[in-house]
Design an enzyme around this catalytic site. Structure first.
Site, PDB file in Angstrom:
ATOM      1  N   TYR A  15       0.823  -1.218   0.000  1.00 47.51           N
ATOM      2  CA  TYR A  15       0.000   0.000   0.000  1.00 47.51           C
ATOM      3  C   TYR A  15       0.851   1.259   0.000  1.00 47.51           C
ATOM      4  O   TYR A  15       1.620   1.499   0.935  1.00 47.51           O
ATOM      5  CB  TYR A  15      -0.918  -0.012   1.226  1.00 47.51           C
ATOM      6  CG  TYR A  15      -1.879   1.143   1.271  1.00 47.51           C
ATOM      7  CD1 TYR A  15      -2.910   1.231   0.351  1.00 47.51           C
ATOM      8  CD2 TYR A  15      -1.770   2.128   2.233  1.00 47.51           C
ATOM      9  CE1 TYR A  15      -3.804   2.292   0.378  1.00 47.51           C
ATOM     10  CE2 TYR A  15      -2.663   3.190   2.282  1.00 47.51           C
ATOM     11  CZ  TYR A  15      -3.678   3.266   1.345  1.00 47.51           C
ATOM     12  OH  TYR A  15      -4.563   4.301   1.377  1.00 47.51           O
ATOM     13  N   ASN A  69       7.656  -2.425   2.537  1.00 39.85           N
ATOM     14  CA  ASN A  69       6.716  -1.364   2.907  1.00 39.85           C
ATOM     15  C   ASN A  69       6.160  -1.608   4.303  1.00 39.85           C
ATOM     16  O   ASN A  69       5.028  -1.302   4.592  1.00 39.85           O
ATOM     17  CB  ASN A  69       5.558  -1.371   1.894  1.00 39.85           C
ATOM     18  CG  ASN A  69       4.640  -0.180   2.019  1.00 39.85           C
ATOM     19  OD1 ASN A  69       5.099   0.943   2.114  1.00 39.85           O
ATOM     20  ND2 ASN A  69       3.328  -0.430   2.015  1.00 39.85           N
ATOM     21  N   SER A  93       3.335  -3.695   4.388  1.00 42.18           N
ATOM     22  CA  SER A  93       3.476  -5.053   3.889  1.00 42.18           C
ATOM     23  C   SER A  93       4.841  -5.244   3.271  1.00 42.18           C
ATOM     24  O   SER A  93       5.544  -4.285   2.983  1.00 42.18           O
ATOM     25  CB  SER A  93       2.419  -5.305   2.801  1.00 42.18           C
ATOM     26  OG  SER A  93       1.119  -5.128   3.288  1.00 42.18           O
ATOM     27  N   SER A 129      -0.172  -6.072   8.059  1.00 38.17           N
ATOM     28  CA  SER A 129       0.908  -6.279   7.100  1.00 38.17           C
ATOM     29  C   SER A 129       0.609  -7.478   6.214  1.00 38.17           C
ATOM     30  O   SER A 129       0.228  -8.538   6.691  1.00 38.17           O
ATOM     31  CB  SER A 129       2.227  -6.499   7.858  1.00 38.17           C
ATOM     32  OG  SER A 129       3.342  -6.305   7.029  1.00 38.17           O
ATOM     33  N   GLY A 130       0.766  -7.287   4.913  1.00 36.04           N
ATOM     34  CA  GLY A 130       0.622  -8.388   3.984  1.00 36.04           C
ATOM     35  C   GLY A 130       1.992  -8.926   3.631  1.00 36.04           C
ATOM     36  O   GLY A 130       2.622  -8.445   2.703  1.00 36.04           O
TER      37      GLY A 130
END
Lengths: 373, 373, 373, 373
Positions: free
Chosen positions: C128, C200, C238, C276-277
């Site tokens: 993101y 990120n 993420s 968080s991905g």
């Protein structure tokens, strides 16, 4: 007249292997030790051994996968099977109380034979036979495991009240061990899929044979229910399915085969009840691998797009193996005088025939290999 | 006369909800946008929206789970659904080419409405309609998604050639959207289970209705096969199943419900073919949760041992929803002049009745709640 | 002087490939399109393409696996990757708002080029960038994807504010794209492991470089935090990790590599925060497979027991790739005038050197192949 | 002076519980039976019991989850734990050869005590102690399990060469049992996270304490390696991690906690080597559930967005628990005269202090609850 095909009913249109058994997959051996006694403990139990690659099964891993349709049960060794994608040992199936003893026996046997060069993480599966068999005593242990290992053989194998399936109940009839196989075509070649089930699950009302609702036509008011204890729901219990194939698959393909056992189980009347351990293991003998191996392997593998007939083979063979377990099982009086009644085969045959659509085994023809280019 | 029960056939013995639809679960809305045109592109496609908690679905997550029976398909958003155990958005189902456009539309709509206080990870599912519908053009996008969102309603919902199901093919007949519901008892209380399917899978020869092999009784020599392109195997294609319940479950229970869709699919003739995206999502509206919430929640949850009737409800409703999709779908001429023929309902009815065992809807009674103490 | 090794710090003792980049794995291409503009929308975004097998990547699948350390993110296409064990397409990584548009672009490009002979299920990942880049507008779409595909190349690749990583923030410094590689020995042969990260994630206080707590030595009172919005926790965000190797693995081995990205991430200060991905994809180019293939494949595969150096290679390369992303990223002013500051490299270098134990790149020697017999 | 904090080193900034032990979670009991003898077999082994809810643990399930970082090991009972999301029994941890015997003992004990009203699927974990302890004989069985159950207590617990950890080796030093805890804040309330490890993994060269590479500073030329057999790679072996919390979580939250054990393990030098069984189980005592329960439960649950401090707590406590195991373990001479040397604590302390950044326990302050609104 103890198998489904003997009474004129075939599941699906794929041809079976020579013996319609998991042992049709070359190299696969099955051994039983059946423990039946009335004292000092009422025993209606035993142990079943499946050796994927004959007596080399302690040295030569096979690619393998697994699936849990409902996990109220135990198959030890699955963490390593999933991580490595390999099965390093024979598989044992027994009654729930003896999982520890059989694990110990498998580990001890391997060490005592010097089969200790690879990781010893035994694969022991169970279904619960405590309705017909006392769960105290030490009814299955090292001697019974040795017996089953020594008894392991290819060719025709017994069904019903044998080995780990001795005390089992299925759809409220006497259940137990069953087997079936199919010949399939994949990527232009012929392979065998074989399954062995230890069937101990299901409610009477849900039982179907080839789609025909046989169970609700034979109510428990007529033939009493096995497994009628106050605290147990009809349909509790479990089914272990072992799937073997000589089609060359890696663990990914084996995982997919394992999940297809759900199809045969669902068509027979399984819903994966909360109290059921519906656990499936699949392995492929299609590549020969070295034990404890550190070298690059040259292997063959079917592509995903060649799997469809294998999926049909597994589903159909599982459905027929459960029916075979029901056909072969015999009425059993066990612990506390409880009785589990065999499925009345002539009744079942008549009910299925009345529906008018079941295909007889003679009509069986292989599917054309239209699924491949 | 467009549903299975309208022709006198019921799946299982559990009663249905008021409309025998996923919308019987209070709060669940379904909206369609159906896109049919012949120029500039031949469009037989659309989009379906399922809102778990009415128009609050952008603000109020529900517990959710999922299962992949065969993963040759797409449901976006599953990583977050699995991690959080929650579904934060409405679900969209469309044709494969439009997954990106619908994802974009769902994200854009949420931002434009100020529904951006939680993570925007849209849940978009697909099955492939490229046999009947051109896959170029921009046939489904923001306007179609808005239409479907605006159209979302409770009560009776359309089936067959509607929404995302417009161009689908099932067991080589015209397929599409179907729905069904069941009333179940768990832990002494009554709950509703509703399902919606977008059915686009399966070979003719494998189709069964209530166990009766209807498909092989209507060969493709008589009614031609949908999906007969050289490079496609009959049986490729996919099925998306959405399961809703007001029974209070957490993600663990929803995962279990999702897997039970396999049972209804298997009984109808699904094998999880390699080319099939058989992906199932289940959610529970049984607890009201706050969006983007940081506070301890007080919730209710059914214990695992109370799940069995829910499992039956899912399996039976999925089987009937697929049959409903087949019953409602209409013969469709589409892209390149291809024709997908509807299932001949009278033929099907006659075949099922000939077997003599199917239970009519009138006979339906609820199961006694014997599965709970 | 923009990479970790340029300031004298090496992670681990395994040697790097020629360019210390994912492109050291033969055949792997990386392409970027970087979108930076101030009107009509403030854009600090872009798209990154990874082609596993050069421009054959649309025709020639590779074995692949994945892992979710924390699933608050999206990688489309994982259902089919998991089912088949294969990756059939190039991978795209972008900012969250553009997942739908990039999915559409990848699908459209494949159809327009006639690359439609296999299943089109694009693999699109995101992190993101909405703190620095406006999330409305249509900033990334078909043209940007074509640009990135056309730009894809082997050899040295850019890092920091490029492609999908343009607007990212990592440990509250400016983040972005990073890469690294290692040469490992397995079963007596030499292989390359390469990784690319889009970083990120992470809180300032948790950042460590080679074990040294650099982040807490540079407090946000001194260099302000990126990502300081009221509704966002520092540490949200993420990381996408793509892992490539020419070591011959099947999907099982790739799944294992993918999970090892966790090791490098954890050592750098990742905890897998709720928002968080942290999603990882690994693929192996070690076997050449035909597209849409229906024939038996002859492949090579490393046994499980030969994997340990590969695990080290992945962990160490991920740790260094994150550091490289931080070293290369440049202070960025973006949406709403927000500023994300670059990590001060000299400060970082001084802090790490003060600990006295970091190994300089010159000292790097390959590990002896003691892990194999 | 046997714990990490005793020599002035703290991991992370979260405060510990009263005893810095898993028993800081109210209700959690730990019991050991340590088996050390030189004849008839050289025994350096034992069994550890963790009771989640005191002696009610046979009657009162707790929500639970699990994770496999590398699956070359065994934790029985995980199929049911995953299916139900619950842990129904105490957990036992022992040496690999005794898994079967301990499974049998746990089952037998439950039946003999009448604790048979729920499914008896014991949870037995292992790591391999065959380098220091003979793996023949029947060194751990029913009596040892009874001893450990009887010994189970709250408050301070022993570490190092005790219980199942007696014969273990970690990073080529003497390993064993370790524990640690953290106080965390979630959704405005304070909770405890406690962990217990049985540490038996890792290569010397990879050991770090609080980021400082202690292992490579103490080469095996100076202090010989434990586990130096020809057929074993340094770094083989396993680690079992048990995580307890009184934070109210369902299985989904427990799965997430379990995976965070990877963070602490990775920072200490674990890579999940092929021969390592790195298996983690987490449970939450934050809700009281009835055994074999069929009634709707009212429970509390933390939302996903409140989990971040719990994740930190698990990671930091695992890192410190491994260090505590190393600090407490004592040099051991065992089977075949082999010697595993204890980590020299003063050396370790000096090495860590030289890096200049480790935080002393006195400086520990709780993190502000900035992660919640």
């Amino acid at each position: 007249m103890s198998r489904l095909r003997d009474i004129g009913i075939a599941i699906g249109t794929l041809p079976t292997g020579t013996h319609n058994a998991i042992t049709d997959v070359p190299g696969v051996l099955v051994g039983y030790d059946t423990v039946v006694s009335d004292s000092p403990h009422v025993a209606r139990t035993g142990v079943t051994i499946i050796m994927p690659r004959g007596h080399q099964s302690w040295h030569a891993p096979v690619f393998a996968g697994s699936h849990s349709f409902n996990g109220c049960g135990e198959v030890t060794g699955l963490a390593w099977l999933k991580e490595s994608g390999l099965l390093y040992n024979p598989i044992a199936i027994t009654g729930t109380p003896w999982v520890g003893a059989v694990w110990d026996a498998m580990s001890w046997f391997a060490v005592s034979q010097g089969f200790n060069d690879s990781f010893l993480l035994p694969v022991v599966a169970e279904t619960y036979d405590g309705w017909l068999s006392d769960r105290v005593g030490e009814l299955v242990g090292r001697q019974q495991v040795i017996n089953a290992l020594n008894h392991a053989h290819s060719g025709p194998i017994a069904e019903g009240n044998v080995g780990g399936g001795t005390g089992m109940i299925c759809h409220e009839f006497k259940g137990g061990t069953g087997t079936s196989s199919r010949i399939v075509t994949a990527a232009g070649q012929s392979y065998t899929v074989g399954v062995l089930v230890q069937a101990n699950y299901g409610a009477r009302a849900d039982l179907r044979i080839d789609g025909v609702p046989v169970g609700r036509a034979i109510p428990t008011s007529e033939i009493p229910s096995g497994w009628s204890e106050p605290n147990h729901t009809p349909g509790d219990g479990s089914i272990i399915v072992i799937i073997a194939t000589d089609a060359p698959l890696t663990s990914s393909g084996c995982d997919r085969l394992a999940q297809r056992a759900t199809v045969g189980l669902a068509r027979t009347g399984g819903y994966g009840h909360n109290g059921s351990g519906d656990l499936f293991v699949a392995f492929s003998t299609g590549n020969e691998l070295a034990d404890n191996r550190h070298q690059l392997e040259q292997i063959r593998v079917l592509p995903p797009s060649a799997m469809d007939q294998l999926f049909h083979g597994v589903a159909d063979a599982v459905e027929e193996a459960i029916a075979n377990a029901l056909c072969a099982a015999q009425t059993t009086v066990g612990f506390n005088g409880r009785t589990a009644y065999a499925l009345p085969k002539e009744r079942m045959q008549a009910i299925v025939r009345a529906a008018g659509f079941s295909q007889s085994p003679q009509a069986t023809q292989p599917l054309p290999d239209t699924r491949q280019p």
